[in-house]
Every structure is written in C-alpha cells, then in structure tokens.
Design an enzyme around this catalytic site. Sequence first.
Site, PDB file in Angstrom:
ATOM      1  N   CYS A  76       0.856  -1.187   0.000  1.00  0.00           N
ATOM      2  CA  CYS A  76       0.000   0.000   0.000  1.00  0.00           C
ATOM      3  C   CYS A  76       0.889   1.233   0.000  1.00  0.00           C
ATOM      4  CB  CYS A  76      -0.862  -0.041   1.263  1.00  0.00           C
ATOM      5  SG  CYS A  76      -1.860   1.419   1.537  1.00  0.00           S
ATOM      6  N   CYS A 186      -1.070   3.613  -6.440  1.00  0.00           N
ATOM      7  CA  CYS A 186      -1.926   2.990  -5.414  1.00  0.00           C
ATOM      8  C   CYS A 186      -2.193   1.577  -5.897  1.00  0.00           C
ATOM      9  CB  CYS A 186      -3.232   3.776  -5.292  1.00  0.00           C
ATOM     10  SG  CYS A 186      -4.538   2.914  -4.389  1.00  0.00           S
TER      11      CYS A 186
END
Length: 283
Positions: A76, A186
């Site tokens: 992440c 992302c």
Amino acid sequence: MEEVNQGPIGVFDSGYGGISVLANLIEAMPKESFVYISDSINAPYGELESQEVLNHALNHMRILEKQSAKAVVIACNTATSAAATALRAKYSFPIIGMEPAVKPAITKSSSGKILVAATGLTLKERKFAALVKKMDLQHNIVTLPCHGLVEIIEEYGPESKEVTKKLDELLAPLQPLNVDGVVLGCTHYVLIKNQWKAALPEGTRIHDGNEGTVKQTMRMIMENTTITKAHSMGKVSLMDSSQDDERLEKSKQLLQNQLRINGIVSSDQLEIELRKNNELCKS
Ligand code: DGL
C-alpha cells in the site's frame, strides 16, 4: 548456529489492492507461505490522517509478528508514506514498502511529462514531496488524487462499469492530457490497469511499483533470512478486518484471477486458506 525463521511473509493493505502485489510475490517466491491482511473496515486509508493509518499498521504488525512473519510487505503506497519509517524503527525484521514508480516512468518518458495517480494522503505526504524534489521534477509531474476510486473498487469490484465511469470523471478535467506516462501510485489502481488503458490515449505508458517491490522483497529476504527451500508451493492465508465471508471469498477469487491473468503459476496448485482473526478489528 542461528535458527532461520521459516515463518510466512506478511502482506497488508487497506483492502483488495494489495492482492495485485501478493500475486506477484507468489509468482516470484512460490515456495514461501504468505499471510495477507486486508483492512477493509478502515478503508480507504487515503482519506485518513497519517496517525490513524500508522495505528492500523501497528495493529497489523502485532498480528503478523505473532504469526512469526519473517518479513512484511506494506502492499500500500498510502500506508508506506504514513507508517514505514516508524515501523522500521520498531521492528528488526525486513519491512518493504511501496512508492509511486516515478523514476522508471520519467526515465522512459520522451516528453518528460508524466501523470501520477495516487490517493490524497500519498500525494500530500512528505515522502512524495521529497521524491519529486530530489529528482527535481516539479515541472514534469501532473498529480491526480483519485478521491472515491478506492471505495468504488472495493464496493463494485475492479471490473465494474462504475470503475470505468469514475475514471472518466477523474480524467475529464485534465484533458487534453499532455503526458506520455502514467504512474499508478496505489495498489488498488493496479487491479484496474485495463480500465486505465482504455481511458488513456493510445500509446500512454502505464507504470506501477509492483515489480520493484517484489525485487526489493527478495533482496531483503536473502540478505536477512532465507528463501524457503520446500518441495511444494507455500500456503496463502487471507484475512479481512470485516471478518466477512463474502469479502474473504472475493479476495480469494481476485487472487486466483490475478494469477490466471499473469499465467506464471497455476492457482490450482495453491492452497488458499480464508482465516478469521478478531484482533484485526482492534485498532
Ligand atoms: N491500496 C492503497 C495504496 O496503495 C490504499 C488505498 C486506500 O485505502 O485509500 O495506496
């Protein structure tokens, strides 16, 4: 002789996004076992304060440490920006983070202009500003905080028409898009790479940080512990902070799907366990 930790590799994200990284990690190290934490009840991380993301990350680390993880991959970009430094100061085993693949994108760009799509928090954090400044790229980068996109991927799934609609909406104000490279900063956006391809002008190069993260993970494991020498494939355990059976099943399908698309390892040979863990809701 010092005992070698044969524990699993921990991987975490706020939801489904990190599954794209998990698939690549399994392909690179098929004999390793993995424990994946999806923190869907606290998603999206990109709309939280850094301290909140750090608290969630600390909770995941506690759980992964109890499972004797030999390394942890923060799958992440947002949690890496908000928490990696603090986590590395606290734990002695390797912690591998992610960052938007700005360097490869700029190297391959002919126009020198790229777009970086990421969460609001990743783009706001000091880590991203430092990366842009270090490479002196202030005039080469257009940033696109994709508010609302992660929620749509989580709710409707990566292949939904809602995703296509949201991408068109996000890109509309930037037209004409004078860039020749786009960075998916992302991990959720990597799951919808095909929709990005369709929404962007033909020939636009798309970059993500997955490959770099996998290479770095292998490097760190070889330097600090050891790669497992089992004869068969490792086991993958999937957890989700919602404890929801449907979400766990969906995560499994997404992982099998990613592996099928990439075609490097057969998902039929892989043991995937869906695991509940009440400690996941605590942070
Ligand atoms: N997948 C995450 C990332 O790479 C975070 C998404 C979110 O929860 O906002 O940034």
